[in-house]
Write a protein that holds these residues in place. Structure first.
Motif, PDB file in Angstrom:
ATOM      1  N   GLU A   1       0.906  -1.358  -0.154  1.00 21.71           N
ATOM      2  CA  GLU A   1       0.016  -0.072  -0.124  1.00 21.71           C
ATOM      3  C   GLU A   1       1.037   1.166   0.095  1.00 21.71           C
ATOM      4  O   GLU A   1       1.703   1.367   0.737  1.00 21.71           O
TER       5      GLU A   1
ATOM      6  N   THR B   1      -9.379   4.426  -0.691  1.00 19.13           N
ATOM      7  CA  THR B   1     -10.110   5.284  -0.643  1.00 19.13           C
ATOM      8  C   THR B   1     -11.199   5.394   0.135  1.00 19.13           C
ATOM      9  O   THR B   1     -11.568   6.236   0.703  1.00 19.13           O
TER      10      THR B   1
ATOM     11  N   LYS C   1     -19.472   9.779   5.263  1.00 16.72           N
ATOM     12  CA  LYS C   1     -20.625   9.380   5.926  1.00 16.72           C
ATOM     13  C   LYS C   1     -20.356  10.146   7.337  1.00 16.72           C
ATOM     14  O   LYS C   1     -21.472  10.634   7.935  1.00 16.72           O
TER      15      LYS C   1
ATOM     16  N   ALA D   1       3.821  -0.041  -5.612  1.00 19.49           N
ATOM     17  CA  ALA D   1       4.134  -1.497  -6.374  1.00 19.49           C
ATOM     18  C   ALA D   1       4.136  -1.093  -7.702  1.00 19.49           C
ATOM     19  O   ALA D   1       3.365  -0.480  -8.339  1.00 19.49           O
TER      20      ALA D   1
ATOM     21  N   ALA E   1     -17.577  -0.237  -2.662  1.00 17.67           N
ATOM     22  CA  ALA E   1     -16.797  -0.677  -1.493  1.00 17.67           C
ATOM     23  C   ALA E   1     -17.108  -2.318  -1.153  1.00 17.67           C
ATOM     24  O   ALA E   1     -16.466  -3.240  -1.328  1.00 17.67           O
TER      25      ALA E   1
HETATM   26  P1  FAD Z   1      -9.465   1.555  -3.201  1.00 15.56           P
HETATM   27  O1  FAD Z   1     -10.254   1.699  -2.046  1.00 15.56           O
HETATM   28  O2  FAD Z   1      -9.399   2.771  -3.970  1.00 15.56           O
HETATM   29  O3  FAD Z   1      -8.183   1.275  -2.676  1.00 15.56           O
HETATM   30  C1  FAD Z   1      -6.817   1.101  -3.309  1.00 15.56           C
HETATM   31  C2  FAD Z   1      -5.751   1.237  -2.822  1.00 15.56           C
HETATM   32  O4  FAD Z   1      -4.601   0.855  -3.513  1.00 15.56           O
HETATM   33  C3  FAD Z   1      -5.394   2.766  -2.440  1.00 15.56           C
HETATM   34  O5  FAD Z   1      -5.343   2.795  -1.115  1.00 15.56           O
HETATM   35  C4  FAD Z   1      -4.337   3.201  -3.242  1.00 15.56           C
HETATM   36  O6  FAD Z   1      -3.408   4.023  -2.418  1.00 15.56           O
HETATM   37  C5  FAD Z   1      -3.346   1.769  -3.250  1.00 15.56           C
HETATM   38  N1  FAD Z   1      -2.808   1.799  -4.438  1.00 15.56           N
HETATM   39  C6  FAD Z   1      -3.148   2.090  -5.764  1.00 15.56           C
HETATM   40  N2  FAD Z   1      -1.855   2.050  -6.847  1.00 15.56           N
HETATM   41  C7  FAD Z   1      -0.945   1.399  -5.832  1.00 15.56           C
HETATM   42  C8  FAD Z   1       0.406   0.910  -6.119  1.00 15.56           C
HETATM   43  N3  FAD Z   1       0.664   0.654  -7.453  1.00 15.56           N
HETATM   44  N4  FAD Z   1       0.963   0.367  -5.107  1.00 15.56           N
HETATM   45  C9  FAD Z   1       0.638   0.409  -3.728  1.00 15.56           C
HETATM   46  N5  FAD Z   1      -0.560   0.838  -3.655  1.00 15.56           N
HETATM   47  C10 FAD Z   1      -1.459   1.418  -4.690  1.00 15.56           C
HETATM   48  N6  FAD Z   1     -18.624   3.122  -1.869  1.00 15.56           N
HETATM   49  C11 FAD Z   1     -19.253   2.504  -1.177  1.00 15.56           C
HETATM   50  O7  FAD Z   1     -19.758   1.079  -1.558  1.00 15.56           O
HETATM   51  N7  FAD Z   1     -20.261   3.179  -0.202  1.00 15.56           N
HETATM   52  C12 FAD Z   1     -19.770   4.629  -0.010  1.00 15.56           C
HETATM   53  O8  FAD Z   1     -20.673   4.994   0.836  1.00 15.56           O
HETATM   54  C13 FAD Z   1     -19.019   5.242  -0.684  1.00 15.56           C
HETATM   55  N8  FAD Z   1     -18.730   6.479  -0.496  1.00 15.56           N
HETATM   56  C14 FAD Z   1     -17.768   6.986  -1.193  1.00 15.56           C
HETATM   57  C15 FAD Z   1     -17.479   8.308  -1.288  1.00 15.56           C
HETATM   58  C16 FAD Z   1     -16.196   9.065  -1.912  1.00 15.56           C
HETATM   59  C17 FAD Z   1     -16.298  10.637  -1.566  1.00 15.56           C
HETATM   60  C18 FAD Z   1     -15.792   8.216  -2.726  1.00 15.56           C
HETATM   61  C19 FAD Z   1     -14.420   9.079  -3.401  1.00 15.56           C
HETATM   62  C20 FAD Z   1     -15.877   6.741  -2.897  1.00 15.56           C
HETATM   63  C21 FAD Z   1     -17.060   6.373  -2.107  1.00 15.56           C
HETATM   64  N9  FAD Z   1     -17.147   5.129  -2.435  1.00 15.56           N
HETATM   65  C22 FAD Z   1     -18.097   4.505  -1.925  1.00 15.56           C
HETATM   66  C23 FAD Z   1     -16.540   4.248  -3.474  1.00 15.56           C
HETATM   67  C24 FAD Z   1     -15.265   3.335  -2.570  1.00 15.56           C
HETATM   68  O9  FAD Z   1     -14.584   3.953  -1.769  1.00 15.56           O
HETATM   69  C25 FAD Z   1     -14.513   2.448  -3.694  1.00 15.56           C
HETATM   70  O10 FAD Z   1     -15.519   1.619  -4.371  1.00 15.56           O
HETATM   71  C26 FAD Z   1     -13.694   1.323  -2.945  1.00 15.56           C
HETATM   72  O11 FAD Z   1     -12.886   2.332  -1.937  1.00 15.56           O
HETATM   73  C27 FAD Z   1     -13.153   0.464  -3.766  1.00 15.56           C
HETATM   74  O12 FAD Z   1     -12.100  -0.451  -3.333  1.00 15.56           O
HETATM   75  P2  FAD Z   1     -10.704  -0.756  -3.877  1.00 15.56           P
HETATM   76  O13 FAD Z   1     -10.356  -1.676  -2.694  1.00 15.56           O
HETATM   77  O14 FAD Z   1     -11.113  -1.466  -5.143  1.00 15.56           O
HETATM   78  O15 FAD Z   1      -9.805   0.497  -4.275  1.00 15.56           O
END
Ligand code: FAD
Ligand code: NAI
Length: 467
Positions: free
Chosen positions: A36, A44, A54, A118, A322
């Motif tokens: 990470e 995110t 929230k 990464a 999420a």
């Molecule tokens: P992410 O949560 O984006 O996590 C990916 C991680 O990978 C990040 O921490 C990033 O730093 C890391 N990363 C990326 N590239 C690299 C790399 N090369 N090397 C190391 N680390 C890396 N969804 C809901 O279901 N309910 C909600 O209420 C909701 N509210 C939201 C509100 C806002 C303001 C936003 C912006 C989004 C919201 N979402 C919500 C959407 C939700 O946040 C995403 O769908 C969810 O976080 C996706 O999860 P993920 O694990 O795919 O990616």
């Protein structure tokens, strides 16, 4: 397995997709690491998404209820005073408590946290910061980030033109916030600042807000937001933005062409969607191409085209949610461990956490028709639900869409104060292939908002009681 490689599984990204995948992989006895690049775990969602938004929505709901008459209507007379420091403090506390919680879960499950960005060297070798990590399986869970709007430059440091991250941290309530994009983020964060006293105008490219939701719900939601004081400029595209000191001037024109106009604001929120994070990941080193939308494609087991490389969450096609990422995280780990990990992408609920909440699962009426179904639909107004009425929450409805022949429920849509909670029963019913009759004849506790789901199902049966 881990003899040849340092790890059985390396997950890239510790968002809800990645951290859940890492924990489940470790629970299944696989030696697991998670890379990470952020300072904290949770991605995110925990850091700048679901959780802090929230926290702001919840607090601003209380303020709104006190300031704008909802409490007074119940005989509670108060004059609220906004303490911005405390408001933000409780948001920061919520985030740090939960991100530390993931750190604890990593330790408990023996997941190694590799700190740093990464980049693939080959399919089994990944450079994380200065360290080289090898793994038999690598899961790409890098998530998404804000889609930029050409001509409107975000600068979260000065709080005039911000994205969702900046909009969570505004040090004072704007006079006039212009939200570009009336989607989920625009309406949630626009609601926060409207409740706290800002005038809010949403500029939306399409002719209706909340694309992807059922048309009746979109229309009804807009009416409710309008009643709350949010203004909408639909069918309008923003063409540019200039900033002078703490003021922004937006230029915009009708999406179908026409005369340009300008709009002044002291805060502009750019919320026109999110894009998958694949830059600087070294995908070229493993010969993995992204699709036209920049996403990594996978099969149903979340395998990419490259052997040993898997992908989940916002970086792959499907709704950017999420809980979808989390379920994919569990499934991918189970598949890597040789089990059968499945996600039913037809039954993924979505919730907009405004007041009232807006939620849906399954097909919209238009999608169901397009898929060739003959339909039976029914709508039950929250006005006729005793609990909602008693709570002074008359706005909203529940809509059920069922196949006319089989009676199988194809989609459920709701606007209600607790629609996000109500939609869970609809998802469960659809997961079990329920008919509207199944829901109609399931006993629901009284008085609850959920009775509106039962009544809508009774409506599909042609026999509602309370309307
Ligand atoms: P992410 O949560 O984006 O996590 C990916 C991680 O990978 C990040 O921490 C990033 O730093 C890391 N990363 C990326 N590239 C690299 C790399 N090369 N090397 C190391 N680390 C890396 N969804 C809901 O279901 N309910 C909600 O209420 C909701 N509210 C939201 C509100 C806002 C303001 C936003 C912006 C989004 C919201 N979402 C919500 C959407 C939700 O946040 C995403 O769908 C969810 O976080 C996706 O999860 P993920 O694990 O795919 O990616
Ligand atoms: P979105 O896709 O929900 O909405 C973007 C809106 O901007 C759309 O209505 C689109 O038509 C409009 N738009 C696009 N270009 C435009 C332009 N140039 N001018 C004016 N309007 C324009 O995207 P949003 O709100 O940025 O959210 C991103 C993602 O984050 C969503 O996909 C959502 O899944 C996720 N999210 C989920 C939440 C939840 O589950 N409650 C909360 C917040 C975000």
């Amino acid at each position: 397995m881990a003899d040849e490689y340092q790890y059985d599984v390396l997950v890239i990204g510790a968002g809800p997709g990645g951290y859940v995948a890492a924990i489940r992989a470790a629970q299944l006895g696989l030696k697991t690491a998670c890379a990470e690049s952020r300072e904290t775990l949770g991605g995110t969602c925990l850091n700048v998404g679901c959780i802090p938004s929230k926290a702001m929505l919840h607090a601003s709901e209380y303020y709104d209820a006190a300031a704008n008459g909802a409490m007074e209507a119940m005989g509670i007379e108060v004059t609220p005073r906004l303490n911005m420091e405390k408001l933000h403090g409780q948001r920061i506390d919520a985030v740090s408590g939960l991100t530390r919680g993931i750190e604890f879960l990593f330790k408990k499950n023996k997941v190694d946290w590799k700190k740093g960005h990464a980049t693939f060297q080959d399919a089994h070798t990944v450079k994380v910061g200065e360290e080289t990590v090898t793994a038999k399986n690598v899961v790409i869970a890098t998530g998404s980030s804000v889609t930029p709007l050409p001509g409107v430059e975000v600068d979260n440091a000065n709080f005039v033109v911000v994205d969702s991250t900046g909009a969570l941290e505004l040090p004072k309530v704007p006079e006039h916030m212009v939200v570009i994009g009336a989607g989920v983020i625009g309406l949630e964060l626009g609601s926060v600042w409207r409740r706290l006293g800002a005038k809010v105008t949403c500029v939306e490219y399409l002719d209706e807000i909340l694309p992807g939701m059922d048309d009746d719900i979109r229309k009804e939601a807009r009416k409710i937001f309008k009643k709350q004081g949010i203004e909408f400029k639909l069918g309008t595209k923003v063409t540019g933005c200039t900033v002078a000191g703490s003021e922004a001037t937006l230029t915009m024109e009708p999406a179908k062409g026409g005369e340009a106009e300008t709009l002044e604001a002291d805060c502009v929120l750019v919320s026109i969607g999110r894009k998958p994070n694949t830059a600087k990941l070294g995908l070229e080193a493993i010969g993995l191409e992204v699709n036209k939308r920049g996403q990594v494609e996978t099969d149903h087991e979340f395998r990419t085209k490259v052997d040993g490389v898997w992908a989940i969450g916002d970086v792959i096609p499907g709704p950017m949610l999420a809980h979808k990422a989390e379920d994919e995280g569990i499934a991918v780990a189970e598949n890597i461990a040789g089990q059968t990990g499945i996600v039913n992408h037809d039954v993924i609920p979505s919730v907009v956490y405004t007041w009232p909440e807006i939620a849906g699962v399954g097909l919209t009426e238009a999608q169901a028709k397009e898929a060739g179904h003959t339909l039976k639909t029914s709508k039950f107004p929250m006005m006729a639900n005793s609990r909602a009425k008693t709570n002074h929450e008359p706005d909203g409805l529940v809509k059920i869409i069922a196949d006319a022949e089989s009676d199988r429920v194809l989609g459920v849509w709701a606007i209600a104060s607790v629609a996000g909670t109500m939609i869970a029963e609809a998802a469960l019913a659809m997961e079990f292939g329920a008919t509207s009759e199944d829901i109609a004849y399931t006993c629901h506790a009284h008085p609850t908002h959920s009775e509106a789901v039962k009544e809508a199902a009774m409506g599909v049966q042609g026999k509602p009681i309370h309307i």
